[in-house]
Design an enzyme around this catalytic site. Structure first.
Site, mmCIF file in Angstrom:
data_model
loop_
_atom_site.group_PDB
_atom_site.id
_atom_site.type_symbol
_atom_site.label_atom_id
_atom_site.label_comp_id
_atom_site.label_asym_id
_atom_site.label_seq_id
_atom_site.Cartn_x
_atom_site.Cartn_y
_atom_site.Cartn_z
ATOM 1 N N ASP A 47 0.843 -1.202 0.000
ATOM 2 C CA ASP A 47 0.000 0.000 0.000
ATOM 3 C C ASP A 47 0.880 1.256 0.000
ATOM 4 O O ASP A 47 0.377 2.376 -0.078
ATOM 5 C CB ASP A 47 -1.007 -0.003 1.159
ATOM 6 C CG ASP A 47 -0.341 -0.046 2.523
ATOM 7 O OD1 ASP A 47 0.901 -0.188 2.587
ATOM 8 O OD2 ASP A 47 -1.064 0.052 3.537
ATOM 9 N N SER A 48 2.201 1.060 -0.001
ATOM 10 C CA SER A 48 3.120 2.168 -0.259
ATOM 11 C C SER A 48 2.888 2.716 -1.670
ATOM 12 O O SER A 48 3.405 3.783 -2.018
ATOM 13 C CB SER A 48 4.578 1.721 -0.099
ATOM 14 O OG SER A 48 4.831 0.549 -0.856
ATOM 15 N N ASP A 86 -1.078 -6.105 -0.618
ATOM 16 C CA ASP A 86 -1.544 -5.576 0.674
ATOM 17 C C ASP A 86 -3.056 -5.388 0.669
ATOM 18 O O ASP A 86 -3.642 -5.060 -0.367
ATOM 19 C CB ASP A 86 -0.933 -4.183 0.914
ATOM 20 C CG ASP A 86 0.334 -4.246 1.747
ATOM 21 O OD1 ASP A 86 0.650 -5.311 2.300
ATOM 22 O OD2 ASP A 86 1.021 -3.204 1.826
ATOM 23 N N LYS A 116 -1.350 -9.512 2.445
ATOM 24 C CA LYS A 116 -0.675 -9.084 3.669
ATOM 25 C C LYS A 116 -1.508 -7.967 4.278
ATOM 26 O O LYS A 116 -2.092 -7.167 3.551
ATOM 27 C CB LYS A 116 0.741 -8.577 3.309
ATOM 28 C CG LYS A 116 1.448 -7.794 4.403
ATOM 29 C CD LYS A 116 2.907 -7.564 4.080
ATOM 30 C CE LYS A 116 3.269 -6.203 3.511
ATOM 31 N NZ LYS A 116 2.753 -5.023 4.197
ATOM 32 N N GLU A 118 -1.563 -5.423 8.224
ATOM 33 C CA GLU A 118 -0.746 -5.028 9.377
ATOM 34 C C GLU A 118 -1.372 -5.453 10.700
ATOM 35 O O GLU A 118 -2.599 -5.466 10.836
ATOM 36 C CB GLU A 118 -0.549 -3.503 9.367
ATOM 37 C CG GLU A 118 0.186 -3.022 8.132
ATOM 38 C CD GLU A 118 0.353 -1.497 8.096
ATOM 39 O OE1 GLU A 118 -0.084 -0.807 9.050
ATOM 40 O OE2 GLU A 118 0.926 -1.009 7.108
ATOM 41 N N GLU A 185 9.130 -4.387 10.111
ATOM 42 C CA GLU A 185 9.539 -3.071 9.596
ATOM 43 C C GLU A 185 10.078 -2.197 10.724
ATOM 44 O O GLU A 185 9.416 -2.037 11.762
ATOM 45 C CB GLU A 185 8.347 -2.380 8.920
ATOM 46 C CG GLU A 185 8.718 -0.992 8.373
ATOM 47 C CD GLU A 185 7.727 -0.434 7.370
ATOM 48 O OE1 GLU A 185 6.758 -1.133 7.007
ATOM 49 O OE2 GLU A 185 7.936 0.722 6.948
HETATM 50 O O1 KIV Z 1 3.600 -1.200 1.525
HETATM 51 C C1 KIV Z 1 4.772 -1.573 1.538
HETATM 52 O O2 KIV Z 1 5.591 -1.230 0.670
HETATM 53 C C2 KIV Z 1 5.208 -2.431 2.624
HETATM 54 C C3 KIV Z 1 6.682 -2.643 2.779
HETATM 55 C C4 KIV Z 1 7.283 -1.453 3.380
HETATM 56 C C5 KIV Z 1 6.986 -3.875 3.524
HETATM 57 O O3 KIV Z 1 4.409 -2.914 3.375
#
Ligand code: KIV
Length: 268
Positions: A47-48, A86, A116, A118, A185
């Site tokens: 989600d980055s 994510d 994934k 959090e 992280e």
């Molecule tokens: O969203 C993302 O890029 C991440 C990484 C920083 C692991 O979750």
């Protein structure tokens, strides 16, 4: 030698034989193709995407529907790599049912191999429901950007009297709920080591030191795109500058009428 497709059972095998897992974020078809060719084991549609690619202030505003086309493009570009997508903020916290619905939607529409999200013990019920539905799950502990406000900013995790103990308890809860790997992280290296030793499943670190079972970086930090990079990252290229240079050379040639030349022109 032809490269084998990376499959879920390979990660535990890699941990057991001490082979590090290399993961990179990717958000589109050409970067997925490039990093797949570069040998990445896992491509993460993180989600980055929100802050790194779409110019958002953080990951929080990003929605599931906004993520799906990017995840789909990465899946199309990944010939060998395993693709994790994510679930964004707001798409899994409410209940196990919400998490399963979002995970199914992501996997069905994008073709991602795993998802994934959090959190540790606080989302263990969601993780169990998702893995019971047959969807592979990767955890994310330590600094969790979706909770940046609650964590008081981008703070390194695992410090304090119960820091390591808490992280290990969260990681064990994720493993127990069926996770196949856990991202750590921005945690202090001794905490990452303790979690890695406590788990049978692999840990993948980002700003967590060398003792995890694998590493992940946001690809723009890895390739040197953008003005700022976190201290824990390393730039393995100067791709941002290469793009500025290429575009400047193009602009110069257009202005000088030296592009297109005869070889770029159809005369008849
Ligand atoms: O969203 C993302 O890029 C991440 C990484 C920083 C692991 O979750």
């Amino acid at each position: 030698m032809s490269r084998k497709k990376v499959r879920i059972h390979h990660f535990k095998e890699m941990k057991q034989r001490g082979e590090k897992i290399a993961m990179l974020t990717a958000y589109d078809f050409p970067t997925a193709r490039a990093f797949d060719a570069g040998g990445a084991d896992i491509l993460l549609v993180g989600d980055s995407l929100g802050d790194n690619m779409l110019g958002m202030e953080s990951t929080v505003p990003l929605t599931l529907d906004e993520m799906v086309p990017f995840a789909r493009a990465v899946v199309r570009g990944a010939e060998h790599a395993f693709v994790i997508a994510d679930l964004p903020f707001g798409s899994y916290e409410v209940s196990p049912e919400q998490a399963v619905e979002s995970a199914i939607r992501m996997v069905k529409l994008s073709g991602a191999h795993a998802i994934k999200f959090e959190g540790g013990r606080r989302v263990a019920r969601q993780v169990k429901a998702v893995t019971d539905a047959g969807i592979p799950f990767c955890g994310h502990l330590g600094f969790t950007p979706q909770s940046e406000t609650a964590l008081g900013g981008r703070r390194i995790q695992g410090r304090g009297e119960h820091g390591i103990e808490d992280l290990v308890a969260d990681a064990l809860a994720l493993q127990e709920a069926g996770a196949f790997a856990v991202v750590l992280e921005m945690v202090i290296a001794p905490a990452a080591k303790a979690v890695t030793e406590a788990l049978d499943i692999p840990t993948i670190g980002i700003g967590a030191g060398p003792d995890t079972d694998g590493q992940v970086l946001v690809w723009l930090d890895m390739a040197g795109v953008g003005e700022w990079h976190p201290r824990f990252s390393k730039q393995f290229g100067a791709v941002g500058q290469a793009m500025v240079d290429a575009s400047a050379a193009y602009v110069d040639e257009v202005k000088a009428v030296s592009f297109p030349a005869a070889e770029h022109t159809f005369e008849s």
